[in-house]
Design an enzyme around this catalytic site. Structure first.
Site, PDB file in Angstrom:
ATOM      1  N   CYS A 107      -1.817  -3.478   0.294  1.00 22.43           N
ATOM      2  CA  CYS A 107      -0.615  -2.666   0.395  1.00 22.43           C
ATOM      3  C   CYS A 107      -1.007  -1.218   0.692  1.00 22.43           C
ATOM      4  O   CYS A 107      -2.054  -0.746   0.266  1.00 22.43           O
ATOM      5  CB  CYS A 107       0.188  -2.730  -0.906  1.00 22.43           C
ATOM      6  SG  CYS A 107       1.745  -1.805  -0.822  1.00 22.43           S
ATOM      7  N   ASP A 118       0.207   1.305  -0.559  1.00 23.41           N
ATOM      8  CA  ASP A 118       0.377   2.104  -1.788  1.00 23.41           C
ATOM      9  C   ASP A 118      -0.887   2.911  -2.104  1.00 23.41           C
ATOM     10  O   ASP A 118      -1.989   2.369  -2.149  1.00 23.41           O
ATOM     11  CB  ASP A 118       0.700   1.148  -2.947  1.00 23.41           C
ATOM     12  CG  ASP A 118       1.195   1.890  -4.182  1.00 23.41           C
ATOM     13  OD1 ASP A 118       0.467   2.781  -4.677  1.00 23.41           O
ATOM     14  OD2 ASP A 118       2.290   1.585  -4.649  1.00 23.41           O
ATOM     15  N   HIS A 166      -0.049  -5.999  -5.365  1.00 28.14           N
ATOM     16  CA  HIS A 166      -0.196  -5.325  -6.662  1.00 28.14           C
ATOM     17  C   HIS A 166       1.127  -5.345  -7.425  1.00 28.14           C
ATOM     18  O   HIS A 166       2.203  -5.239  -6.818  1.00 28.14           O
ATOM     19  CB  HIS A 166      -0.673  -3.870  -6.464  1.00 28.14           C
ATOM     20  CG  HIS A 166       0.312  -3.007  -5.758  1.00 28.14           C
ATOM     21  ND1 HIS A 166       1.121  -2.101  -6.406  1.00 28.14           N
ATOM     22  CD2 HIS A 166       0.650  -2.920  -4.443  1.00 28.14           C
ATOM     23  CE1 HIS A 166       1.889  -1.492  -5.521  1.00 28.14           C
ATOM     24  NE2 HIS A 166       1.625  -1.964  -4.324  1.00 28.14           N
TER      25      HIS A 166
END
Ligand SMILES: [Zn+2]
Length: 210
Positions: free
Chosen positions: A42, A44, A98
């Site tokens: 991801c 992120d 996650h």
């Protein structure tokens, strides 16, 4: 000092430290890249592939997008996959999601995130729809999102196996193994949730004559 200037300053400090620890570090990396792993994670900012796995530059080839999706029309993802599998000859491909993923949570709600994000998140809604019975039976919203995160990683890992890139490498070189992992923002621990060894059987509908 402006925030981005801090990055440049810290970069110089990092490079100097690396050289102090290992004078050949950059020479070696500049001439050769032989990572064993492709990481599909991801975007992120809290899930940096190298840092959470304790690996150095040169060890992991990385592709990241919102909610670590494997979409068969995504030329970016497919180019990275092709290069990593066919040319770098990675032995493992890891899809790592996650817990606490904003993309997963957004896909569970009804908020209009406008054209492009709606389009992207719809792929996660599809994962929800395929697993609706199990997910609807979970009352706690956070636990539901956690489970969707795991199911999403499983789905994306299976999608990798449906590409001709992976099937070709499985057939001719018995690699790479595919792994579905989920990283915990709260404890920093990665939980393996799924695995497909090279050559694993898949739905014949998705098999290519190679
Ligand atoms: Zn995320």
């Amino acid at each position: 000092m402006k925030p981005y200037e801090v990055l440049l300053k810290d970069n110089k400090r990092w490079a100097a430290q690396k050289l102090a620890d290992d004078p050949d570090f950059f020479d070696r990396l500049a001439h050769l890249q032989t990572p064993e792993f492709l990481w599909i994670g991801c975007s992120d900012s809290r899930v940096p592939a190298n840092e959470i796995t304790g690996t150095d530059p040169g060890e992991i080839f990385v592709h990241r997008n919102v909610a670590n999706l494997v979409i068969h029309t995504d030329v970016n993802l497919l180019s990275v996959l092709e290069y990593a599998v066919t040319y770098l000859k990675v032995k493992h491909v890891i899809v790592c999601g996650h817990y606490g993923c904003g993309g997963i949570k957004a896909a569970m709600g009804k908020k209009d995130h406008k054209q492009v994000l709606n389009m992207w998140l719809r792929h996660i809604k599809d994962v929800y729809r395929h697993n609706r019975e199990e997910l609807n039976s979970i009352d706690d919203e956070e636990k539901k999102a956690d489970r969707l995160t795991e199911l999403n990683v499983i789905e994306q890992t299976q999608r990798l196996a449906k590409t001709s890139i992976i099937q070709k490498a499985w057939k001719s070189e018995q690699r790479p193994d595919l792994h579905g992992w989920v990283y915990g923002l709260k404890d920093g621990i990665i939980k393996p949730v799924y695995e497909m060894k090279a050559g694993s059987p898949i739905d014949p509908l998705y098999e290519f004559d190679l």
